[in-house]
Design a protein around this motif. Sequence first.
Motif, PDB file in Angstrom:
ATOM      1  N   CYS A  71       0.833  -1.205   0.000  1.00 61.97           N
ATOM      2  CA  CYS A  71       0.000   0.000   0.000  1.00 61.97           C
ATOM      3  C   CYS A  71       0.866   1.252   0.000  1.00 61.97           C
ATOM      4  O   CYS A  71       0.570   2.223  -0.717  1.00 61.97           O
TER       5      CYS A  71
ATOM      6  N   SER B  23      -6.638  -3.985   1.918  1.00 61.38           N
ATOM      7  CA  SER B  23      -5.611  -3.273   2.680  1.00 61.38           C
ATOM      8  C   SER B  23      -4.608  -2.559   1.790  1.00 61.38           C
ATOM      9  O   SER B  23      -3.779  -1.789   2.287  1.00 61.38           O
ATOM     10  N   LEU B  24      -4.660  -2.784   0.478  1.00 61.69           N
ATOM     11  CA  LEU B  24      -3.745  -2.122  -0.442  1.00 61.69           C
ATOM     12  C   LEU B  24      -4.210  -0.739  -0.850  1.00 61.69           C
ATOM     13  O   LEU B  24      -3.473  -0.015  -1.539  1.00 61.69           O
ATOM     14  N   VAL B  25      -5.422  -0.353  -0.459  1.00 61.08           N
ATOM     15  CA  VAL B  25      -6.006   0.914  -0.882  1.00 61.08           C
ATOM     16  C   VAL B  25      -6.094   1.843   0.322  1.00 61.08           C
ATOM     17  O   VAL B  25      -6.630   1.464   1.366  1.00 61.08           O
ATOM     18  N   ASN B  26      -5.561   3.053   0.152  1.00 61.56           N
ATOM     19  CA  ASN B  26      -5.603   4.053   1.216  1.00 61.56           C
ATOM     20  C   ASN B  26      -5.605   5.440   0.581  1.00 61.56           C
ATOM     21  O   ASN B  26      -4.545   5.975   0.237  1.00 61.56           O
TER      22      ASN B  26
ATOM     23  N   GLN C 289      -0.682   2.732   7.732  1.00 58.77           N
ATOM     24  CA  GLN C 289      -1.448   1.616   7.184  1.00 58.77           C
ATOM     25  C   GLN C 289      -1.226   0.345   7.993  1.00 58.77           C
ATOM     26  O   GLN C 289      -2.161  -0.450   8.184  1.00 58.77           O
TER      27      GLN C 289
ATOM     28  N   CYS D  31       0.778   4.073  -2.882  1.00 60.76           N
ATOM     29  CA  CYS D  31       0.480   5.466  -2.540  1.00 60.76           C
ATOM     30  C   CYS D  31       1.599   6.402  -2.983  1.00 60.76           C
ATOM     31  O   CYS D  31       1.333   7.500  -3.493  1.00 60.76           O
TER      32      CYS D  31
END
Length: 302
Positions: A109, A170-173, A226, A113
Motif C-alpha cells: 500500500c 488493505s492495499l487501498v488508502n 497503514q 500510494c
Amino acid sequence: MTLLAPRHRPHPPRARTTAHRPPRRPWALSRAAVNAALLLATAYTLLPLGWLVTAAAKNTGDLLGGRALSPATWHLGENLRHLASADGGVYLRWYLNSLLYAGGGALLCALVCVCAGYAFHVHSFPGKERLFGLVLLGVLVPAGALALPMYLLASELGVANTFWSVFVPSLVNPFGVYLARVFCAGYLPDEVLEAARLDGAGELRVFRSIGLPMVAPGFVTVFLFQFTAVWNNFFLPLVMLSDSGLFPVSLGLYGWNAQTHAFPEYYPLVVTGSLLAVLPLVAAFVLLQRHWRAGLTAGSAR
C-alpha cells in the motif's frame, strides 16, 4: 523706555512616571499546571499498558479475584505455553495471518500510494486535479461503511472467506495518496528531476533511482499508518471471514473473549495474547521513528 519682563510660559504637564510593569496576559497557565496536565496525560496513556503487562502474568484465579496488579504471583511463562498450545496452536496461526495482512499489505500500500502521489505531483495530464479530488472524497467515506459492499463484491468474485478478501482491501488508502503527494512536494526538487531527464534517464528510472529514495520518510510514514490500521482492523475480517484459520489476532482474541463466560480459563489467554499483539506496533514505531519524525516536517520550509 521701559523693559518688558518676559512673559512666563507655563511648562507642559509632565507625564506621570510609573514603574515598568510587564504586559499582563489575559490568561496563562503556570509551568506546574502544564507539567501536571502532561503527567496526567502520560499516566492515562501508560496505565492501561502497565495493567496489561502485569495482568498477562496472572492465572485465572488472580484475574477473577481482582489481583491483576499484585506482584506476588507471576505465571507469564505458563501463560505463554498455554497460549501456544491452546486449540491446537491456533494463536500462532492468527499472529502469522496478522503479520501477512498488516505487514505485506502496508508495504504494498505504501508503494502504491507513493507511486500515485509522485504521479500527481510530477506529471500533468487532463483531469488531474479532478481525479485527485475524487481520491480525497475517498478519505471522507468511513471504512466501516465499505465493509458490506466489499463483502458483496467478494462474494460475486468468489473470493469471500479467503486470504485475498482481507489482503486486497488493505492495499487501498486514499489518505496515503494525499500524504504521498504532500511528501513529494516537500522532498522532490523539480531541478533534480529535470537534471536526471537531461542525462537520459527514463521516467521509471527517475522514479526508482531518485524519486523513491528521496521520499523515503513519506514511504515510512504511510507504511506506519497503514500497518497500524490493518493490524487493528476488526470489522472487515469479521464480515469477510468464517474460517477461524484465516482470522487475524484481533478477531481471534474476540472469539476467545466471547467464550470466557462459559470457559474462564480463556481469560489469561486473552490477556496474554493481547500483550503479544501490541508488540509489533511498538517495534514498528521504535525502529522507524527516525524516518517518521523526519517525514512529519515534510513541506515545512515551503
